[in-house]
Write a protein that holds these residues in place. Structure first.
Motif, PDB file in Angstrom:
ATOM      1  N   PRO A  50       5.900  32.502  84.314  1.00  0.00           N
ATOM      2  CA  PRO A  50       4.439  32.367  84.331  1.00  0.00           C
ATOM      3  C   PRO A  50       3.743  33.608  83.768  1.00  0.00           C
ATOM      4  CG  PRO A  50       5.384  31.697  86.431  1.00  0.00           C
ATOM      5  CD  PRO A  50       6.490  32.346  85.661  1.00  0.00           C
ATOM      6  N   LEU A  51       2.705  33.355  82.998  1.00  0.00           N
ATOM      7  CA  LEU A  51       1.843  34.426  82.500  1.00  0.00           C
ATOM      8  C   LEU A  51       0.550  34.503  83.296  1.00  0.00           C
ATOM      9  CD1 LEU A  51       2.086  34.162  78.596  1.00  0.00           C
ATOM     10  CD2 LEU A  51       2.913  36.035  80.031  1.00  0.00           C
ATOM     11  N   ALA A  52      -0.012  33.332  83.631  1.00  0.00           N
ATOM     12  CA  ALA A  52      -1.314  33.335  84.302  1.00  0.00           C
ATOM     13  C   ALA A  52      -1.632  31.947  84.833  1.00  0.00           C
ATOM     14  CB  ALA A  52      -2.404  33.777  83.325  1.00  0.00           C
ATOM     15  N   ARG A  53      -2.563  31.913  85.785  1.00  0.00           N
ATOM     16  CA  ARG A  53      -3.218  30.676  86.189  1.00  0.00           C
ATOM     17  C   ARG A  53      -4.533  30.586  85.413  1.00  0.00           C
ATOM     18  NH1 ARG A  53       0.107  27.324  88.648  1.00  0.00           N
ATOM     19  NH2 ARG A  53      -1.808  26.137  89.058  1.00  0.00           N
ATOM     20  N   VAL A  54      -4.823  29.410  84.886  1.00  0.00           N
ATOM     21  CA  VAL A  54      -5.964  29.218  83.984  1.00  0.00           C
ATOM     22  C   VAL A  54      -6.920  28.196  84.583  1.00  0.00           C
ATOM     23  CG1 VAL A  54      -6.648  28.606  81.624  1.00  0.00           C
ATOM     24  CG2 VAL A  54      -4.408  29.654  82.045  1.00  0.00           C
ATOM     25  N   ALA A  55      -8.215  28.460  84.461  1.00  0.00           N
ATOM     26  CA  ALA A  55      -9.222  27.526  84.967  1.00  0.00           C
ATOM     27  C   ALA A  55      -9.030  26.140  84.348  1.00  0.00           C
ATOM     28  CB  ALA A  55     -10.617  28.050  84.649  1.00  0.00           C
ATOM     29  N   ARG A  56      -8.897  25.133  85.212  1.00  0.00           N
ATOM     30  CA  ARG A  56      -8.754  23.751  84.749  1.00  0.00           C
ATOM     31  C   ARG A  56     -10.128  23.084  84.833  1.00  0.00           C
ATOM     32  NH1 ARG A  56      -4.160  19.322  86.606  1.00  0.00           N
ATOM     33  NH2 ARG A  56      -5.018  17.549  85.434  1.00  0.00           N
ATOM     34  N   SER A  57     -10.852  23.171  83.752  1.00  0.00           N
ATOM     35  CA  SER A  57     -12.249  22.741  83.733  1.00  0.00           C
ATOM     36  C   SER A  57     -12.363  21.238  83.538  1.00  0.00           C
ATOM     37  CB  SER A  57     -13.001  23.463  82.617  1.00  0.00           C
ATOM     38  OG  SER A  57     -12.864  24.860  82.758  1.00  0.00           O
ATOM     39  N   GLY A  58     -13.516  20.727  83.944  1.00  0.00           N
ATOM     40  CA  GLY A  58     -13.823  19.323  83.777  1.00  0.00           C
ATOM     41  C   GLY A  58     -15.225  19.134  83.247  1.00  0.00           C
ATOM     42  N   ALA A  59     -15.756  17.948  83.427  1.00  0.00           N
ATOM     43  CA  ALA A  59     -17.060  17.609  82.856  1.00  0.00           C
ATOM     44  C   ALA A  59     -18.172  18.506  83.398  1.00  0.00           C
ATOM     45  CB  ALA A  59     -17.367  16.141  83.133  1.00  0.00           C
ATOM     46  N   GLU A  60     -18.100  18.869  84.680  1.00  0.00           N
ATOM     47  CA  GLU A  60     -19.141  19.731  85.253  1.00  0.00           C
ATOM     48  C   GLU A  60     -19.154  21.103  84.586  1.00  0.00           C
ATOM     49  OE1 GLU A  60     -20.501  21.618  89.589  1.00  0.00           O
ATOM     50  OE2 GLU A  60     -18.938  20.072  89.498  1.00  0.00           O
ATOM     51  N   ASP A  61     -17.995  21.649  84.332  1.00  0.00           N
ATOM     52  CA  ASP A  61     -17.915  22.966  83.675  1.00  0.00           C
ATOM     53  C   ASP A  61     -18.429  22.894  82.236  1.00  0.00           C
ATOM     54  OD1 ASP A  61     -16.285  24.453  85.814  1.00  0.00           O
ATOM     55  OD2 ASP A  61     -15.113  22.641  85.431  1.00  0.00           O
ATOM     56  N   VAL A  62     -18.059  21.832  81.532  1.00  0.00           N
ATOM     57  CA  VAL A  62     -18.537  21.656  80.167  1.00  0.00           C
ATOM     58  C   VAL A  62     -20.059  21.501  80.158  1.00  0.00           C
ATOM     59  CG1 VAL A  62     -18.532  20.075  78.188  1.00  0.00           C
ATOM     60  CG2 VAL A  62     -16.367  20.737  79.264  1.00  0.00           C
ATOM     61  N   ALA A  63     -20.595  20.764  81.119  1.00  0.00           N
ATOM     62  CA  ALA A  63     -22.046  20.583  81.187  1.00  0.00           C
ATOM     63  C   ALA A  63     -22.764  21.912  81.398  1.00  0.00           C
ATOM     64  CB  ALA A  63     -22.392  19.606  82.312  1.00  0.00           C
TER      65      ALA A  63
END
Length: 505
Positions: A50-63
């Protein structure tokens, strides 16, 4: 030149922050996790750790990101071009100052070798400088005269745009898309590929540290079917610039159709390098080897089909095979490494599956042909050459996207042309001949957006970059980039009275 051990030590220092803090989004100038709190893991192809944990974005984040880009658009678009120019040059300066960090992180994130990635950050800075210098004239147009009329054209930024970038050379390709958007006066929501998101995080930080206003450039991490889909469907996003697979481009076009989004696609390739017997064969062999085995073969412009005139086919393919066998496969931070590990086990399996398929199709494995052991036990694959192939085989038709070259003989110009064009793709082509007339005839009829004669891929930034058929829509580079990121307006002034039809009077 630093040793592998020295480079590893430096890389570990730069990677520590990602291991501790993860890879966050950047929305309206703030580093934020996904609204859901969800993350996904990225691994290094070197050792699969593992290198990192990454934000798993969805429609709310894109908005949220789209709203930030929309909110920042008026001020950014209204900023004088000279001020945008100065700011983009400051970003370029800041990239150069952190070039070593960018290269080391990118190597560990992608598996690309340092000998190529050491130049990627500098190429990214060059992209920013190139488009920075054009920012003051980006809105300029033409004056077009007609009898009794003067037409004045001008351009204006289209609005907030979405940029979706690939995993193979993510830093450089992000700058290639984002720099012209900013120079044009657009604001940006950037979604990097989920396999290699680390340097996208560095890039947006660099831009804001150089003075880029909040909200002008927003970063949203996530999966294509989640964050990517939401970005292509969002009503505030006026255009999508995408680099990646042709199949994904089709999905994006469908997703953006409801909002009539403008799209620019740089997609796949199955690019031919065509070698005639009258060519400088040593240079042609070096160019063919460079264009398939550099960058692990993981690039859209790689010359993955080698078409060779039959009279020299055996001797020429032997020469290429010998060169391929001497290529060093190893740790990407080893200064001597040419081919590092492929990006991810999923992609490694795809490439290896074509080697199994090649044997089923009856080709000869003249070099490579499988996985090799490398430091860390990661996704190492040998530089491979298939000979005794024909153009109907899947290994000659489908994009493998790895260090794999398929060699096919041809009889004459007409045969070479037919073979070269008989694929779904049309991104680039490479032609080697000493006959100028032949070069002119061939390049006129080859179905590709870019062609190089007696040369490997040497980019000149003012020229158009893009493909035809399944290789893409639109062109990047020079003024062509502004054609995508800007709208053109025409204003017609009457300079003399002219007859106006009278209705109802």
């Amino acid at each position: 030149m630093p040793t592998l051990e020295e480079n590893l030590s430096k890389a570990e220092i730069h990677l520590e922050r990602f291991r501790n803090d993860g890879v966050l989004n950047q929305v309206n100038g703030e580093a934020v996790p996904a609204a859901s709190g969800e993350t996904f893991e990225v691994i290094s192809p070197v050792d699969l750790k593992p290198l990192a944990r990454v934000a798993r974005s969805g429609a709310e984040d894109v908005a949220r990101a789209a709203a930030a880009a929309k909110g920042a658009f008026e001020a950014w678009a209204g900023m004088p071009g000279e001020k945008r120019k100065a700011l983009l040059h400051r970003i370029a300066d800041a990239i150069v100052a952190r070039a070593e960090e960018i290269a080391l992180v990118e190597c560990m994130d992608t598996g690309q070798s340092l000998r190529f990635m050491s130049k990627a950050a500098l190429r990214g800075a060059e992209n920013f400088r190139f488009f920075a210098d054009r920012a003051p004239e980006a809105r300029d147009g033409q004056s077009l005269r007609a009898a009794g009329q003067l037409n004045i054209t001008s351009r204006s930024p289209i609005g907030p745009v979405g940029v979706i970038t690939p995993w193979n050379t993510p830093f450089m390709l992000s700058t290639w898309k984002i720099a012209p958007a900013l120079a044009a006066g657009c604001t940006v929501v950037h979604k990097p590929a989920e396999f290699s998101p680390l340097t996208a995080r560095l890039l947006v930080e660099i831009a804001e540290s150089a003075g880029l206003p909040k909200g002008v450039w927003n970063l949203v991490n996530g999966l294509g079917e989640e964050a990517g889909k939401a970005l292509t469907e969002h009503t505030a996003i006026k255009a999508i610039g995408f680099v990646g697979e042709s199949r994904t481009g089709s999905h994006i076009m469908r997703q953006g159709a409801a909002t009539l989004k403008r799209v620019h696609f740089e997609l796949g390739g199955k690019n031919p390098v065509i070698v005639f017997a009258d060519a400088d064969l040593e240079r042609a062999a070096d160019a063919a080897v460079f264009m398939i085995y550099s960058l692990n073969g993981e690039r859209c412009t790689s010359s993955s089909r080698l078409l060779v005139e039959r009279s020299i086919y055996d001797a020429f393919t032997r020469k290429v095979a010998e060169k391929a066998k001497r290529i060093k496969v190893g740790h990407p931070l080893d200064p001597e490494t040419v081919v590092g590990p492929l990006i991810h086990p999923v992609h490694e399996e795809k490439v290896l599956s074509y080697m199994r398929l090649a044997r089923e199709e009856g080709v000869t494995i003249a070099a490579g042909g499988g996985k090799v052991e490398g430091p860390g036990g990661g996704c190492y694959v040998a530089p491979t050459l298939f000979t005794n192939a024909n153009n109907k085989m899947r290994v000659a038709q489908e994009e493998i996207f790895g260090p794999v070259l398929t060699a096919i003989p041809f009889d004459d110009e007409a045969d070479a042309l037919a073979l070269a064009n008989d694929v779904a793709y049309g991104l680039t082509g490479y032609l080697w001949t000493s006959d100028l007339g032949r070069a002119l005839r061939m390049t006129e009829r080859l179905e590709a957006g870019m062609l190089w004669v007696n040369s490997e891929n040497v980019r000149h930034l003012p020229t158009p970059f893009g493909g035809v058929k399944s290789s893409g829509i639109g062109r990047d580079g020079g003024d062509w980039s502004f054609d995508f990121y800007m709208e053109t307006k025409n204003v017609a002034f009457a300079t003399a009275d002219h007859p106006i039809p009278r209705l109802g009077g």
